[in-house]
Design an enzyme around this catalytic site. Structure first.
Site, PDB file in Angstrom:
ATOM      1  N   TYR A 149      33.700  35.105  28.894  1.00 46.89           N
ATOM      2  CA  TYR A 149      33.775  34.637  27.514  1.00 46.89           C
ATOM      3  C   TYR A 149      34.798  33.509  27.349  1.00 46.89           C
ATOM      4  CZ  TYR A 149      30.771  38.291  25.667  1.00 46.89           C
ATOM      5  OH  TYR A 149      29.691  39.086  25.376  1.00 46.89           O
ATOM      6  N   THR A 193      40.341  33.603  38.172  1.00 45.95           N
ATOM      7  CA  THR A 193      40.081  35.038  38.072  1.00 45.95           C
ATOM      8  C   THR A 193      39.741  35.595  39.450  1.00 45.95           C
ATOM      9  OG1 THR A 193      38.916  36.733  36.791  1.00 45.95           O
ATOM     10  CG2 THR A 193      37.630  34.810  37.483  1.00 45.95           C
ATOM     11  N   LYS A 222      43.171  35.037  42.437  1.00 44.37           N
ATOM     12  CA  LYS A 222      44.467  34.902  41.765  1.00 44.37           C
ATOM     13  C   LYS A 222      45.639  34.854  42.744  1.00 44.37           C
ATOM     14  CE  LYS A 222      43.280  37.027  37.323  1.00 44.37           C
ATOM     15  NZ  LYS A 222      43.688  38.035  36.319  1.00 44.37           N
ATOM     16  N   ASN A 262      46.876  32.918  37.176  1.00 48.07           N
ATOM     17  CA  ASN A 262      45.612  32.912  36.439  1.00 48.07           C
ATOM     18  C   ASN A 262      45.431  31.639  35.625  1.00 48.07           C
ATOM     19  OD1 ASN A 262      47.331  33.416  34.187  1.00 48.07           O
ATOM     20  ND2 ASN A 262      45.666  34.501  33.145  1.00 48.07           N
ATOM     21  N   ASN A 313      46.142  50.245  40.307  1.00 45.75           N
ATOM     22  CA  ASN A 313      47.192  49.787  41.221  1.00 45.75           C
ATOM     23  C   ASN A 313      46.927  48.372  41.725  1.00 45.75           C
ATOM     24  OD1 ASN A 313      45.146  50.116  43.212  1.00 45.75           O
ATOM     25  ND2 ASN A 313      45.751  52.249  43.482  1.00 45.75           N
ATOM     26  N   GLY A 314      46.097  47.625  41.011  1.00 47.41           N
ATOM     27  CA  GLY A 314      45.770  46.258  41.412  1.00 47.41           C
ATOM     28  C   GLY A 314      46.587  45.227  40.661  1.00 47.41           C
ATOM     29  N   ALA A 344      45.969  43.673  37.826  1.00 43.71           N
ATOM     30  CA  ALA A 344      46.104  43.911  36.387  1.00 43.71           C
ATOM     31  C   ALA A 344      47.197  44.936  36.115  1.00 43.71           C
ATOM     32  CB  ALA A 344      44.773  44.378  35.802  1.00 43.71           C
ATOM     33  N   GLY A 375      40.480  45.861  24.664  1.00 41.03           N
ATOM     34  CA  GLY A 375      40.714  44.809  25.641  1.00 41.03           C
ATOM     35  C   GLY A 375      40.579  43.404  25.103  1.00 41.03           C
TER      36      GLY A 375
END
Length: 290
Positions: free
Chosen positions: A19, A66, A70, A91, A131-132, A134, A253
């Site tokens: 988006y 993205t 990243k 990002n 745990n990534g 984000a 979100g």
């Protein structure tokens, strides 16, 4: 509409669903800015150096980055912001006359929607599913801006959670990170804030389930909590619905999506994104989709 003189874009793999073009092109049109935002799909990380050299050669003003690139782009930009250094990920790239600055607006994307609840979060336990990258952005936002008594990572693989904690502790040994398995129910119930930093619940994405919590675990949620789901499509994820039914404060979100986009937009254009108008338009778009 004014004449286009500058190109912005998004690089990632298979990102036609994004988006971001809608958000940035709508904002540019509202403010009569000569920017156009498009998508650049990159099939392989080995193409990133050529892509960024192309950005320099073509004078592309700015890029969002993205998954899954990243981290890799950090090796090919000229400078890194403090935020990008903190999480080891970029990002947003700003082209300053051929010199590329790597930034991270995901941290602001997490932090900004939480501002109304700052007093509630101070010295209270906060939890993060994931745990990534984000999750790392969420840890940094909480550590830097909200000072919770504990930052609890709820993970399926404790080794990955420990690896993330070690990455944070290398720079901030005082960060109050705790690692729990995903079924640590008492620790989940005790959190004043819960953030879903996984893709679970995303429309069209195959995951182990469709919510950060199973339906039978809804009893862990209550009206003393703030629930923040990073997933923005669908607008109301199963996790958001469970939280709303439990009486919790809900942050969907789309708020992170808009906040990080507004930060990137300002870095590129020097202008403030009309976030209220953008929110209205994107909510309408998300609500109208099948």
């Amino acid at each position: 509409m004014c004449s286009i003189t500058s190109i912005l874009g998004l690089i990632g793999r298979n990102v036609n669903y994004s988006y971001s073009p809608f958000i940035h092109n709508t904002a540019a049109e509202m403010l009569r800015l000569p920017f156009y935002y498009t998508i650049f799909n990159i099939a392989d990380a080995r193409q990133i150096p050529d892509a960024l050299n192309g950005m320099r050669a073509l004078g592309i003003a700015g890029l969002n980055v993205t998954i899954p690139y990243k981290q890799v782009v950090t090796e090919y930009v000229d400078t890194l912001s403090a935020e990008a250094q903190a999480v080891g990920a970029v990002n947003t790239i700003v082209n300053n006359n051929g010199r590329l600055s790597g930034c991270n607006t995901d941290i602001a994307g997490v932090s900004h929607p939480l501002k109304p609840y700052k007093e509630r979060l101070h010295q209270s336990p906060a939890g993060i599913f994931g745990n990534g990258g984000a999750a790392l952005a969420a840890v940094e936002a909480l550590r830097r801006d909200y000072h919770p008594s504990a930052i609890r990572l709820f993970v399926r693989d404790p080794d990955k959670g420990l690896a993330l904690a070690e990455q944070v502790h290398a720079k901030h040994p005082e960060a109050p990170i705790e690692i729990f398995k995903i079924d640590a129910y008492d620790a989940i119930r005790d959190c004043h804030l819960l953030i879903n930093a996984t893709p679970i619940g995303t429309k069209g994405v195959q995951t182990a389930g469709n919510s950060a919590l199973l339906p039978q675990e809804q009893k862990l949620l209550h009206d003393g909590q703030i629930i923040f789901d990073m997933v923005y499509n669908p607008l109301r994820t199963p996790f958001v619905n469970m939280a709303a039914e439990a009486g919790a404060v809900v942050i969907p979100g789309v708020e992170m999506l808009i906040a990080q986009a507004a930060e990137s937009f300002c870095l590129w254009t020097g202008e403030t994104m009309p976030v209220d108008s953008i929110r209205e338009k994107i909510l309408k778009k998300l609500t109208a989709q099948p």
